[in-house]
Design a protein around this motif. Structure first.
Motif, PDB file in Angstrom:
ATOM      1  N   TYR A  27      -0.715 -20.840   4.032  1.00 19.95           N
ATOM      2  CA  TYR A  27      -1.744 -20.260   3.171  1.00 19.95           C
ATOM      3  C   TYR A  27      -2.146 -21.205   2.038  1.00 19.95           C
ATOM      4  O   TYR A  27      -3.309 -21.215   1.620  1.00 19.95           O
ATOM      5  CB  TYR A  27      -1.287 -18.906   2.632  1.00 19.95           C
ATOM      6  N   PHE A  28      -1.205 -22.025   1.563  1.00 23.65           N
ATOM      7  CA  PHE A  28      -1.584 -23.037   0.573  1.00 23.65           C
ATOM      8  C   PHE A  28      -2.577 -24.028   1.186  1.00 23.65           C
ATOM      9  O   PHE A  28      -3.558 -24.416   0.539  1.00 23.65           O
ATOM     10  CB  PHE A  28      -0.352 -23.795   0.064  1.00 23.65           C
ATOM     11  N   ILE A  29      -2.326 -24.435   2.413  1.00 21.86           N
ATOM     12  CA  ILE A  29      -3.232 -25.365   3.086  1.00 21.86           C
ATOM     13  C   ILE A  29      -4.608 -24.729   3.265  1.00 21.86           C
ATOM     14  O   ILE A  29      -5.644 -25.368   3.055  1.00 21.86           O
ATOM     15  CB  ILE A  29      -2.646 -25.809   4.443  1.00 21.86           C
ATOM     16  N   TYR A  81      -8.383  -6.603  -5.543  1.00 21.98           N
ATOM     17  CA  TYR A  81      -7.144  -6.523  -4.772  1.00 21.98           C
ATOM     18  C   TYR A  81      -6.268  -7.754  -5.006  1.00 21.98           C
ATOM     19  O   TYR A  81      -5.041  -7.647  -5.117  1.00 21.98           O
ATOM     20  CB  TYR A  81      -7.457  -6.400  -3.282  1.00 21.98           C
ATOM     21  N   THR A  82      -6.893  -8.935  -5.058  1.00 18.42           N
ATOM     22  CA  THR A  82      -6.132 -10.160  -5.329  1.00 18.42           C
ATOM     23  C   THR A  82      -5.410 -10.055  -6.663  1.00 18.42           C
ATOM     24  O   THR A  82      -4.215 -10.349  -6.768  1.00 18.42           O
ATOM     25  CB  THR A  82      -7.065 -11.386  -5.352  1.00 18.42           C
ATOM     26  N   SER A  83      -6.139  -9.636  -7.684  1.00 22.85           N
ATOM     27  CA  SER A  83      -5.555  -9.559  -9.025  1.00 22.85           C
ATOM     28  C   SER A  83      -4.481  -8.480  -9.098  1.00 22.85           C
ATOM     29  O   SER A  83      -3.426  -8.687  -9.714  1.00 22.85           O
ATOM     30  CB  SER A  83      -6.650  -9.288 -10.054  1.00 22.85           C
ATOM     31  N   LEU A  84      -4.729  -7.332  -8.473  1.00 22.44           N
ATOM     32  CA  LEU A  84      -3.747  -6.251  -8.509  1.00 22.44           C
ATOM     33  C   LEU A  84      -2.481  -6.655  -7.761  1.00 22.44           C
ATOM     34  O   LEU A  84      -1.361  -6.427  -8.236  1.00 22.44           O
ATOM     35  CB  LEU A  84      -4.352  -4.988  -7.903  1.00 22.44           C
ATOM     36  N   GLY A  85      -2.640  -7.258  -6.594  1.00 20.75           N
ATOM     37  CA  GLY A  85      -1.470  -7.726  -5.857  1.00 20.75           C
ATOM     38  C   GLY A  85      -0.677  -8.750  -6.637  1.00 20.75           C
ATOM     39  O   GLY A  85       0.566  -8.742  -6.630  1.00 20.75           O
ATOM     40  N   SER A  86      -1.379  -9.625  -7.346  1.00 12.93           N
ATOM     41  CA  SER A  86      -0.712 -10.642  -8.147  1.00 12.93           C
ATOM     42  C   SER A  86       0.115 -10.013  -9.267  1.00 12.93           C
ATOM     43  O   SER A  86       1.225 -10.473  -9.573  1.00 12.93           O
ATOM     44  CB  SER A  86      -1.741 -11.604  -8.743  1.00 12.93           C
ATOM     45  N   LEU A  87      -0.428  -8.970  -9.872  1.00  9.46           N
ATOM     46  CA  LEU A  87       0.337  -8.276 -10.912  1.00  9.46           C
ATOM     47  C   LEU A  87       1.618  -7.700 -10.339  1.00  9.46           C
ATOM     48  O   LEU A  87       2.699  -7.826 -10.940  1.00  9.46           O
ATOM     49  CB  LEU A  87      -0.500  -7.149 -11.522  1.00  9.46           C
ATOM     50  N   TYR A  88       1.528  -7.091  -9.169  1.00 12.20           N
ATOM     51  CA  TYR A  88       2.688  -6.403  -8.606  1.00 12.20           C
ATOM     52  C   TYR A  88       3.839  -7.349  -8.271  1.00 12.20           C
ATOM     53  O   TYR A  88       4.998  -6.941  -8.311  1.00 12.20           O
ATOM     54  CB  TYR A  88       2.282  -5.601  -7.364  1.00 12.20           C
ATOM     55  N   TYR A 128      -4.419 -18.605  -2.173  1.00 16.87           N
ATOM     56  CA  TYR A 128      -3.465 -19.181  -3.128  1.00 16.87           C
ATOM     57  C   TYR A 128      -2.432 -18.157  -3.579  1.00 16.87           C
ATOM     58  O   TYR A 128      -1.223 -18.423  -3.577  1.00 16.87           O
ATOM     59  CB  TYR A 128      -4.205 -19.753  -4.341  1.00 16.87           C
ATOM     60  N   PHE A 129      -2.897 -16.989  -3.981  1.00 20.53           N
ATOM     61  CA  PHE A 129      -1.954 -16.009  -4.529  1.00 20.53           C
ATOM     62  C   PHE A 129      -1.042 -15.425  -3.451  1.00 20.53           C
ATOM     63  O   PHE A 129       0.119 -15.129  -3.726  1.00 20.53           O
ATOM     64  CB  PHE A 129      -2.695 -14.914  -5.296  1.00 20.53           C
ATOM     65  N   TYR A 130      -1.557 -15.269  -2.229  1.00 17.37           N
ATOM     66  CA  TYR A 130      -0.656 -14.808  -1.171  1.00 17.37           C
ATOM     67  C   TYR A 130       0.374 -15.886  -0.861  1.00 17.37           C
ATOM     68  O   TYR A 130       1.559 -15.586  -0.648  1.00 17.37           O
ATOM     69  CB  TYR A 130      -1.443 -14.432   0.076  1.00 17.37           C
ATOM     70  N   GLU A 145      -3.219 -26.607  -9.150  1.00 15.12           N
ATOM     71  CA  GLU A 145      -2.103 -25.669  -9.029  1.00 15.12           C
ATOM     72  C   GLU A 145      -1.577 -25.632  -7.596  1.00 15.12           C
ATOM     73  O   GLU A 145      -0.364 -25.545  -7.374  1.00 15.12           O
ATOM     74  CB  GLU A 145      -2.557 -24.283  -9.480  1.00 15.12           C
ATOM     75  N   ILE A 146      -2.480 -25.692  -6.631  1.00 20.91           N
ATOM     76  CA  ILE A 146      -2.064 -25.714  -5.232  1.00 20.91           C
ATOM     77  C   ILE A 146      -1.201 -26.940  -4.965  1.00 20.91           C
ATOM     78  O   ILE A 146      -0.126 -26.844  -4.345  1.00 20.91           O
ATOM     79  CB  ILE A 146      -3.296 -25.706  -4.300  1.00 20.91           C
TER      80      ILE A 146
END
Length: 223
Positions: free
Chosen positions: A192-194, A132-139, A174-176, A215-216
Motif C-alpha cells: 500500500y505504501f508503493i 472515512y480516511t480521517s476517521l479510520g486514522s483516528l481510530y 498511505y494511512f492504510y 512521509e511515505i
C-alpha cells in the motif's frame, strides 16, 4: 493530517506534561474575510499544508494550526451545510491534536471524531472518502478505552471503506499502509505504501503531495 497523530499520548505514561505554548510572533490568515468563496476550501487545504510541512519549528506549527482551526470553524459555522468544510475542520483539529500531544489533545480528537461522523451521515463519499480516511486514522492512532476511543478493528473497517471509494488516492493508501505497519503486517504495508507512492499528483495541492511523498519514503525505511 499529522501522520504521528496522538502517538505521544499512546506511548506516554501519566502524568503527562502538556506542551508549553508561548507568545509567538505568527498568525495564520483569516480566511473568513480575505478569500473568494469558491476558493475557500482550497485555501484551507493550502494553509494546512503550509502549517504541516513548512513551519519552522513545533511552536510555530502549533500556532499556525490553532489559527487555522479558528478560521475553519468560522467558515464552517457560516456555512453549516458545507460538508467539505466540516471534514477539513475535523482534519485541522486532529492535526492540531498531533502537534500538541499529551492528554490535552484528547478533546480535540473527540471533537474531530464527531465532526467526521456527522459528515459521513450527510455525504458518505464527500471529498472522495476523506472522512472515512480521517476517521479510520483516528481510530488506530488514539488510545483505546478508558482513555480514548481507539480500536484497530474499527480503524481497519473505515480505512478499507475509504479505499473502496478512492482506491488509487495517495492518502487512503498511505494511512492504510501506516495502519498495517503499526499492526506488524509489513508485507501488506509495503504494497500500500508503493501504491500511495505511485498515486497521480494533485495539481491543486503540490505542497501536500510533496510532504506526503516524503512521509511515505520515511515510513518505507521502517519496513
Amino acid at each position: 493530517m499529522n501522520t504521528s497523530l496522538m502517538q505521544y499520548i499512546k506511548n506516554s505514561s501519566l502524568p503527562v506534561t502538556l506542551a508549553a505554548t508561548g507568545l509567538l510572533f505568527f498568525t495564520a490568515p483569516s480566511f473568513a474575510n480575505d478569500i473568494d468563496p469558491p476558493n475557500t476550501l482550497l485555501n484551507v487545504q493550502h494553509q494546512w499544508a503550509q502549517c504541516q510541512y513548512q513551519s519552522e519549528n513545533e511552536d510555530i506549527k502549533e500556532s499556525c494550526l490553532e489559527a487555522l482551526v479558528d478560521s475553519t470553524q468560522t467558515l464552517s459555522t457560516n456555512s453549516p451545510q458545507n460538508t467539505e468544510l466540516k471534514v477539513w475542520l475535523a482534519i485541522n483539529k486532529s492535526t492540531l491534536a498531533g502537534a500538541k500531544g499529551g492528554l490535552g489533545a484528547l478533546s480535540l480528537v473527540k471533537e474531530s471524531k464527531v465532526l467526521l461522523e456527522q459528515a459521513i451521515k450527510e455525504n458518505p463519499t464527500v471529498l472522495d472518502g476523506s472522512a472515512y480516511t480521517s476517521l479510520g486514522s483516528l481510530y488506530y492512532q488514539v488510545p483505546g478505552w478508558p482513555l480514548g476511543f481507539g480500536d484497530d478493528d474499527t480503524a481497519e473497517k473505515w480505512l478499507k471503506q475509504a479505499l473502496s471509494i478512492n482506491p488509487d488516492g495517495i492518502d487512503p493508501n498511505y494511512f492504510y499502509a501506516d495502519f498495517l505497519l503499526q499492526d506488524g503486517r509489513t508485507a501488506e504495508a509495503r504494497r500500500y505504501f508503493i501504491h500511495a507512492k505511485q498515486a497521480a499528483p494533485r495539481p491543486d495541492r503540490p505542497l501536500a503531495d510533496k510532504g506526503r511523498q516524503l512521509e511515505i519514503a520515511q515510513k518505507m525505511k521502517e519496513l
